[in-house]
Write an enzyme that holds these catalytic residues in place. Structure first.
Site, PDB file in Angstrom:
ATOM      1  N   LEU A  64     -14.969  18.896  24.306  1.00 12.22           N
ATOM      2  CA  LEU A  64     -16.320  19.130  24.839  1.00 12.22           C
ATOM      3  C   LEU A  64     -17.357  18.342  24.064  1.00 12.22           C
ATOM      4  O   LEU A  64     -18.406  17.986  24.565  1.00 12.22           O
ATOM      5  CB  LEU A  64     -16.670  20.616  24.759  1.00 12.22           C
ATOM      6  CG  LEU A  64     -15.912  21.553  25.683  1.00 12.22           C
ATOM      7  CD1 LEU A  64     -16.182  22.989  25.323  1.00 12.22           C
ATOM      8  CD2 LEU A  64     -16.304  21.284  27.127  1.00 12.22           C
ATOM      9  N   GLY A  65     -17.051  18.092  22.801  1.00 10.34           N
ATOM     10  CA  GLY A  65     -18.016  17.356  22.000  1.00 10.34           C
ATOM     11  C   GLY A  65     -17.629  17.422  20.548  1.00 10.34           C
ATOM     12  O   GLY A  65     -16.681  18.111  20.164  1.00 10.34           O
ATOM     13  N   GLY A  66     -18.356  16.705  19.750  1.00 13.06           N
ATOM     14  CA  GLY A  66     -18.078  16.724  18.318  1.00 13.06           C
ATOM     15  C   GLY A  66     -19.325  17.069  17.566  1.00 13.06           C
ATOM     16  O   GLY A  66     -20.356  16.431  17.721  1.00 13.06           O
ATOM     17  N   PHE A  72     -19.203  19.370  12.052  1.00 14.29           N
ATOM     18  CA  PHE A  72     -18.116  19.936  11.262  1.00 14.29           C
ATOM     19  C   PHE A  72     -16.784  19.932  11.993  1.00 14.29           C
ATOM     20  O   PHE A  72     -15.874  20.628  11.620  1.00 14.29           O
ATOM     21  CB  PHE A  72     -18.468  21.369  10.847  1.00 14.29           C
ATOM     22  CG  PHE A  72     -19.797  21.459  10.149  1.00 14.29           C
ATOM     23  CD1 PHE A  72     -19.898  21.152   8.808  1.00 14.29           C
ATOM     24  CD2 PHE A  72     -20.930  21.833  10.835  1.00 14.29           C
ATOM     25  CE1 PHE A  72     -21.115  21.220   8.166  1.00 14.29           C
ATOM     26  CE2 PHE A  72     -22.148  21.906  10.196  1.00 14.29           C
ATOM     27  CZ  PHE A  72     -22.244  21.597   8.856  1.00 14.29           C
ATOM     28  N   GLY A  73     -16.699  19.169  13.041  1.00 15.12           N
ATOM     29  CA  GLY A  73     -15.430  19.104  13.741  1.00 15.12           C
ATOM     30  C   GLY A  73     -15.635  19.044  15.239  1.00 15.12           C
ATOM     31  O   GLY A  73     -16.750  19.148  15.730  1.00 15.12           O
ATOM     32  N   SER A  74     -14.521  18.856  15.949  1.00 19.16           N
ATOM     33  CA  SER A  74     -14.600  18.709  17.398  1.00 19.16           C
ATOM     34  C   SER A  74     -14.452  20.053  18.091  1.00 19.16           C
ATOM     35  O   SER A  74     -13.849  20.973  17.568  1.00 19.16           O
ATOM     36  CB  SER A  74     -13.487  17.791  17.887  1.00 19.16           C
ATOM     37  OG  SER A  74     -13.625  16.537  17.252  1.00 19.16           O
ATOM     38  N   LYS A 110     -13.540  25.439  18.219  1.00 18.79           N
ATOM     39  CA  LYS A 110     -14.004  24.401  17.297  1.00 18.79           C
ATOM     40  C   LYS A 110     -12.992  24.236  16.185  1.00 18.79           C
ATOM     41  O   LYS A 110     -12.706  25.172  15.446  1.00 18.79           O
ATOM     42  CB  LYS A 110     -15.356  24.820  16.729  1.00 18.79           C
ATOM     43  CG  LYS A 110     -15.861  23.878  15.675  1.00 18.79           C
ATOM     44  CD  LYS A 110     -17.349  24.017  15.515  1.00 18.79           C
ATOM     45  CE  LYS A 110     -17.909  22.734  14.962  1.00 18.79           C
ATOM     46  NZ  LYS A 110     -19.288  22.537  15.286  1.00 18.79           N
ATOM     47  N   ASP A 143     -28.943  22.779  10.518  1.00 23.18           N
ATOM     48  CA  ASP A 143     -28.633  21.652  11.393  1.00 23.18           C
ATOM     49  C   ASP A 143     -29.194  21.879  12.801  1.00 23.18           C
ATOM     50  O   ASP A 143     -28.478  21.789  13.792  1.00 23.18           O
ATOM     51  CB  ASP A 143     -27.114  21.436  11.430  1.00 23.18           C
ATOM     52  CG  ASP A 143     -26.753  20.030  11.907  1.00 23.18           C
ATOM     53  OD1 ASP A 143     -27.659  19.171  11.965  1.00 23.18           O
ATOM     54  OD2 ASP A 143     -25.576  19.801  12.225  1.00 23.18           O
TER      55      ASP A 143
END
Ligand code: NAG
Ligand code: NAG
Ligand code: NAG
Ligand code: NAG
Ligand code: NAG
Ligand code: NAG
Ligand code: NAG
Length: 817
Positions: free
Chosen positions: A515-517, A520-522, A544, A641
């Site tokens: 779905l996305g990155g 801190f990870g995909s 995630k 973030d």
């Protein structure tokens, strides 16, 4: 002289008479009868007799509530402890004898009308010249006033001098120094009974400006701190603009100053012993909780009564320890826990060994106060026997460390369940129970153990033999779930599900749909099957896979921190459902938010255009989510973030903040985290770069940057050439977009910054508010930035936003990237 007075009276009478005529009043000649009501001049408040919601409708109280707010929100009650039993002959009137306002009507004890409540001014102190002509009216601020019939500006009595449990703008709590009377807030007894309850908000009787929340008027469990001239020391800064303290020779009091007539707020000391400030949100037709004090439910002293255990993780704050039951189930269902718990089986306190009481160990408890230290007892066994030998001894605790042996006599209050996994582990309390009580518990325990045993192992035979056909049905159900059960468990003390690596690999079809990155990870899409009865429903989730934690994050540590994240729930935050921690593979399972992240809507050319209304709702929602993380949770959580990629949109376009708590999870490798966040440097507050400690104001900064992007529909930090096009005059040197915007805002050219795709379809006041708030948020100096709670208030228009100061030099930030 007397002529002059006469003239004044006449003048005053002339001034006020028309107003009095317009607004209905209560007088000796015109009483308020039965279910008639009196409405304030501008229609905000209504006075009348009411029966508390949910009650059986046989008790009636004189009350004041908001006229135009659905569901009766009562702010004041007259006859709190002496209800009327019917409306038939009930009457609120001005007594012809002494001019007092009084409520008469039937009570349970007497069918003929009696006076159940009176404004109770003694006639000697009444300055009223003609008591019989006094009148009462309800004012638009919610104040019920009784005025002198001969002099309308002479207020003889007013409800603001006798608050119930609610403080509204314009009212006060404090002390009248001349009469020695206090204005206090006292909670209702329970959800259906306005009689004075256990909790009181009172000004320091010793004369300082501090306010105390007291339990049973004897023990303070929260204090506001003294008034510094701007704020109460211990109140959150969010309340700075609305609370104020005044001291004169006549009184000392706290007032609540909302200058904006359009905003409806109230502060109520509720059944939980917390004071809660609510704001009415017309758009959602609901009261929005703004802040509460104490923040944590269990900080309220003795909320759960004798032997009751307060537990902040559960839906209901109070429960009884094993072997105990509520003294009054009915009170508990009405949210009055003060009656506490009692043993289901009484102590025997026999010296006959076979009848001796025993002890039940309760781990992780906050020990109650009122303990006695027993120096002589050097071991746990000696401590236990000390308690055993005294019939009034209820519990003991022994710690081989510094604590030694402590025992408790009489009722135990303020028990609280702590959780080792959240970093606050308590002590083990040994609660005395009769042998019978313990036997019952152990019986129940062993049954439960058997059940779980065959549940997990899946051996049905013993069960079938003893429990019959129902077990066969249960077994079929179990078979269907066995695979799941083998690999999944619920994390103790939280609602999170623990998944195995294999589970999640299957769920995500071997991590095939990315779905996305994030930083801190995909993130991968997955489908979980959930069983509800015989139906299996499919639930979409986002999984995630965390990167960059390495082996540094221990399994236990990880579980503990993830568990605390699982507790955080808010409509504007993405909900964590579970996790996987298998060796180096750490994964988090979130609810799936269908529309994806905000950046796609805002910046993609083909993306759907967001209307101003939607954008403004997103601003408020994100601000609320952040305010909750900062102020609403047990521990302040800094997101670290905030950017459009981490703001997801729900079906109805309401925002959900993702990835909160990450900074905490990865803190052991923070330099790595910082590197991965480089891409988002445009959102980072200057203190990130200068290496100063990070606090919640760093999120405020990033939020300000996101506001600019929502307003302009373009990235702050990307495509400088576009910015040149906007700031066309100075095309030789590019400008960091927020700097340019801040400049325009300062010049009052707010409309110049708006996204052209909106074609001017904006609400000008909202646009100005958003721009100003954004400028405040991105101040270099943390102290100048507002708190997220203030941002919410400002965006909702509850507080006025002043023009921001000269924009900060953001330029240095840009040159660093
Ligand atoms: C007031 O009471 C009367 C009779 O007791 C009833 O008919 C009427 O509907 C009530 N009005 C309201 C507004 O409840
Ligand atoms: C009126 O005040 C007196 C004392 O001043 C008190 O004893 C009495 O209970 C009060 N009555 C009511 C109805 O509040
Ligand atoms: C009317 O009441 C006000 C307030 O108590 C007082 O200041 C004023 O002197 C009174 N006027 C007369 C004529 O008594
Ligand atoms: C008020 O002052 C007395 C005497 O100094 C002290 O014992 C008491 O604790 C004080 N009360 C509060 C609520 O601070
Ligand atoms: C509360 O205080 C009153 C007296 O002030 C006392 O009689 C009562 O027992 C107290 N309640 C509890 C639950 O301790
Ligand atoms: C609020 O309303 C009151 C009474 O209606 C009025 O006197 C006051 O000026 C208003 N305040 C503002 C800020 O509009
Ligand atoms: C002790 O308890 C047992 C069991 O209840 C009873 O049979 C016995 O008589 C008791 N002994 C004394 C001395 O009370």
């Amino acid at each position: 002289m007397s002529l002059m007075i006469m003239a004044t009276v006449v003048a005053l009478a002339l001034c006020f008479a028309p107003a009095m005529g317009a607004a209905a009043t209560v007088s000796a000649r015109r009483p308020l009868r039965g279910n008639d009501t009196l409405v304030s001049a501008q229609g905000r408040f209504e006075l009348g007799l009411f029966s508390p919601a949910g009650s059986s409708g046989d008790r009636f109280y004189l009350g004041i509530w908001y006229k135009n707010i659905p569901g009766q929100t009562v702010i004041w009650v007259g006859n709190r402890a002496s209800p009327l039993s019917g409306l038939a002959s009930a009457e609120l009137r001005v007594s012809a004898d002494d001019g007092n306002l009084e409520l008469v009507g039937p009570t349970g004890a007497s069918a003929s009308p009696v006076v159940v409540w009176s404004s109770n001014r003694s006639s000697s102190s009444s300055l009223s010249s003609s008591p019989g002509s006094n009148t009462a009216e309800i004012r638009n601020d919610g104040n019920l006033v009784l005025v002198d019939g001969g002099n309308y500006s002479n207020v003889l009595w007013q409800s603001f001098d006798h608050p119930t449990d609610t403080h509204v703008p314009g009212a006060w709590i404090g002390e009248n120094k001349l009469t020695g009377e206090y204005q206090t807030l006292t909670s209702w007894r329970n959800a259906q009974d306005p009689a004075p309850g256990m909790f009181t908000d009172i000004i320091d009787p010793n004369g300082t400006s501090e306010f105390f929340y007291m339990w049973n008027r004897s023990r303070a469990y929260w204090r506001s701190g003294v008034w510094t001239g701007q704020i109460f020391e211990r109140l959150p800064d969010a309340t700075e603009s609305i609370t104020s303290y005044e001291e004169t020779p006549a009184y000392r009091r706290l007032t609540n100053v909302i200058t904006d007539n359009a905003t409806i707020t109230r502060l109520v000391l509720d059944l939980t012993g917390q004071a809660k400030l609510y704001i009415w949100v017309p758009a959602t037709q609901s009261w929005q909780l703004f802040w509460s004090a104490p923040t944590m439910q269990c900080e309220v002293y003795a909320l759960c009564g004798a032997f009751g255990v307060c537990e902040h993780r559960s839906q209901l704050p109070c429960r009884c320890p094993p072997g105990f039951a509520p003294v009054s189930e009915e009170d508990w269902t009405l949210s009055d826990w003060s009656g506490g718990c009692r043993r289901s089986s009484p102590l025997t306190c026999a010296h006959n060994v076979s009848m001796m009481d025993g002890f039940l160990a309760l781990p992780d408890m906050k020990l109650p106060d009122g303990s006695l230290a027993v120096g002589a007892a050097q071991s746990k066994a000696e401590c236990e026997s000390t308690c055993q030998n005294s019939c009034s001894c209820q519990a003991y605790a022994f710690s081989s460390g510094g604590g030694g042996c402590t025992v408790w006599h009489g009722e135990i209050r303020n028990l609280e369940q702590l959780y080792a996994d959240s970093g606050v582990s308590g002590s083990e309390l040994h609660l005395r129970l009769s042998q019978e009580g313990l036997d019952i518990l152990h019986g129940a325990d062993s049954k439960k153990r058997e059940r779980t045993l065959w549940f997990v192992l899946g051996i049905p035979f013993a069960g079938v033999a003893t429990l019959g056909a129902s077990v066969i049905l249960a077994w079929r159900f179990l078979l269907a779930r066995r695979r799941r059960l083998a690999s999944m468990e619920y994390e103790k003390g939280s609602s999170l599900t623990v998944y195995s690596y294999e589970d999640l690999r299957a769920t995500t079809k071997n991590f095939s749909e990315r779905l996305g990155g994030g930083s801190f990870g995909s993130v991968y899409r997955g489908v979980l099957k959930r069983h509800e009865g015989d139906n299996a429903i499919q639930v979409q989730v986002a999984v995630k896979k965390l990167e960059g934690l390495g082996g540094q994050q221990g399994d236990k540590q990880f579980r503990a921190e993830v568990s605390t994240l699982g507790l955080i729930q808010h409509v504007n935050l993405v909900r964590l459902l579970g996790f996987c921690s298998s060796g180096d593979e750490k994964m988090l399972v979130y609810e799936y938010i269908p529309r994806g992240s905000l950046d796609r809507y805002l910046f993609d050319d083909g993306g759907m255009n967001l209307s101003w209304r939607e954008r403004y709702r997103i601003m408020i929602g994100v601000a609320k989510g952040l305010a909750y993380l900062h102020h609403g949770c047990h521990e302040c959580i800094i997101h670290c973030d905030i950017k459009p990629e981490n703001i997801l949109l729900d079906e109805d376009m309401s925002p959900r903040i993702a990835d909160f708590g990450m900074a905490k999870l990865v803190r052991r490798d923070f330099s790595h985290a910082l590197t991965t966040m480089r891409g988002t440097i445009g959102y980072l507050a200057p203190e990130w770069i200068s290496g100063q400690p990070i606090n919640a104001k760093a999120d405020v900064y990033s939020f300000g940057m996101v506001l600019f992007e929502l307003i302009s529909g373009r990235r702050n930090s990307k495509g400088y050439s576009e910015v040149e096009a906007i700031g066309s005059e100075s095309s030789d040197s590019w400008t960091f977009f927020p700097v340019w915007v801040a400049g325009k805002v300062m010049e009052g050219e707010v409309s110049a910054v708006i996204d052209s795709r909106l074609r001017g379809n904006v609400t000008p006041e909202e646009l100005e508010r958003a721009c100003w708030v954004a400028c405040w948020c991105i101040q270099d100096e943390e102290a100048r930035r507002p708190s997220m709670a203030q941002v919410v208030q400002a965006l909702e228009g509850v507080v006025q936003v002043h023009a921001p100061p000269v924009p900060p030099a953001l330029q240095h930030l840009v040159t660093l990237t």
